[in-house]
Write an enzyme that holds these catalytic residues in place. Structure first.
Site, PDB file in Angstrom:
ATOM      1  N   SER A 142      33.814 -46.419  87.760  1.00 42.58           N
ATOM      2  CA  SER A 142      32.604 -47.736  88.431  1.00 42.58           C
ATOM      3  C   SER A 142      31.502 -46.524  89.332  1.00 42.58           C
ATOM      4  O   SER A 142      31.800 -46.193  90.489  1.00 42.58           O
ATOM      5  CB  SER A 142      32.846 -48.869  88.766  1.00 42.58           C
ATOM      6  OG  SER A 142      31.628 -49.162  89.493  1.00 42.58           O
ATOM      7  N   TYR A 157      37.453 -54.195  93.974  1.00 41.08           N
ATOM      8  CA  TYR A 157      37.331 -54.242  92.751  1.00 41.08           C
ATOM      9  C   TYR A 157      37.224 -52.094  93.114  1.00 41.08           C
ATOM     10  O   TYR A 157      37.375 -51.574  92.144  1.00 41.08           O
ATOM     11  CB  TYR A 157      35.961 -54.841  92.181  1.00 41.08           C
ATOM     12  CG  TYR A 157      35.918 -54.410  91.133  1.00 41.08           C
ATOM     13  CD1 TYR A 157      36.653 -54.238  89.658  1.00 41.08           C
ATOM     14  CD2 TYR A 157      34.493 -53.052  90.725  1.00 41.08           C
ATOM     15  CE1 TYR A 157      36.236 -53.611  88.361  1.00 41.08           C
ATOM     16  CE2 TYR A 157      33.419 -52.581  89.413  1.00 41.08           C
ATOM     17  CZ  TYR A 157      34.644 -52.650  88.704  1.00 41.08           C
ATOM     18  OH  TYR A 157      33.495 -52.653  87.271  1.00 41.08           O
TER      19      TYR A 157
END
Length: 252
Positions: A142, A157
């Site tokens: 990400s 995350y």
């Protein structure tokens, strides 16, 4: 026929990657967790374009189930592809979770760790004996791991995706003796079922979010899927150990 295992391919980026890989003549073993209909749709679309695909259920957070899953992969390779190995692994499956640091519960921290880091780590380990020499692995990370991106509420995350970036480099080094290339792809915000289908439930956020992209729009699954397909193909043969941001210049 080459064969790829693509996790989390019932929708979004995983589905796009599976379709794009299949379009290049590669057979696909794809996984899903709860979205059996979506997995069936991916298989049907691959078959309509002349390819071959098999869908298997996988709970990425349940490492105890990995031996049974590996046995299913062996069976699919033998029965569908007449192979005893596969060539490419795409570790795409995962899920999101959001909470400010002061509000993060330990059980949620552990759930994210199982799904985003422990699961991909031990799944790769479990499948490694079936992965052919000269193959390729792509891990989905990400752009939230990058220094210029700090979205409040995504600390766990982002930290776990950052761990996968580091893991990718170590995999690239350790697997290189077998000629296996390992890279990661870091998407920006992409219109998928991510975060409990947030984009579908709140479409009004898309135009405002698009302003943060240099190329003027939010990402689509195919923007990422095409890059994944390239990395496992001949075009990516001299790329390894890289984390490649694919975000349309988000936060540039």
């Amino acid at each position: 026929m080459d064969v790829a295992v693509v996790t989390g391919a019932s929708s979004g980026i995983g589905q796009s990657a599976a379709l794009r890989i299949a379009r290049r003549g590669t057979g696909v073993i794809l996984t899903y967790s709860s979205n059996a209909d979506g997995a069936g749709d991916t298989v049907a679309r691959i078959e309509r374009q002349g390819g071959t695909a098999v869908a298997l259920r996988l709970d990425l957070a349940d490492t105890a189930g990995f031996p049974a899953f590996v046995a299913q992969v062996r069976s699919a390779l033998r029965d569908t592809f007449e192979r005893d190995s596969f060539d490419h692994l795409v570790n795409n499956a995962g899920f999101a979770g959001m909470a400010m640091i002061e509000d993060t519960r330990e059980e949620d921290f552990d759930r994210l760790t199982r799904g985003l880091f422990k699961g991909p780590f031990f799944l790769t380990q479990a499948l490694l004996p079936l992965l052919a020499d000269g193959g390729a692995v792509v891990n989905l990370t990400s752009n939230s791991t990058l220094p210029q991106v700090t979205a409040p509420g995504y600390s766990v995350y982002a930290a776990l995706k950052g761990a996968v970036v580091v893991l990718t480099r170590y995999m690239a080094k350790e697997f290189s003796a077998r000629g296996i290339r390992v890279n990661s792809v870091a998407p920006g915000a992409t219109v998928t079922r991510f975060a409990d289908d947030a984009f579908a439930k709140n479409p009004e956020i898309i135009p405002e979010m698009a302003k943060s992209f240099a190329l003027g729009r939010v990402g689509e699954p195919d923007d990422i899927g095409m890059v994944v397909a390239m990395l496992v193909s001949e075009e990516g043969r001299w790329i390894t150990g890289q984390d490649i941001e694919v975000s349309g210049g988000q936060n540039l």
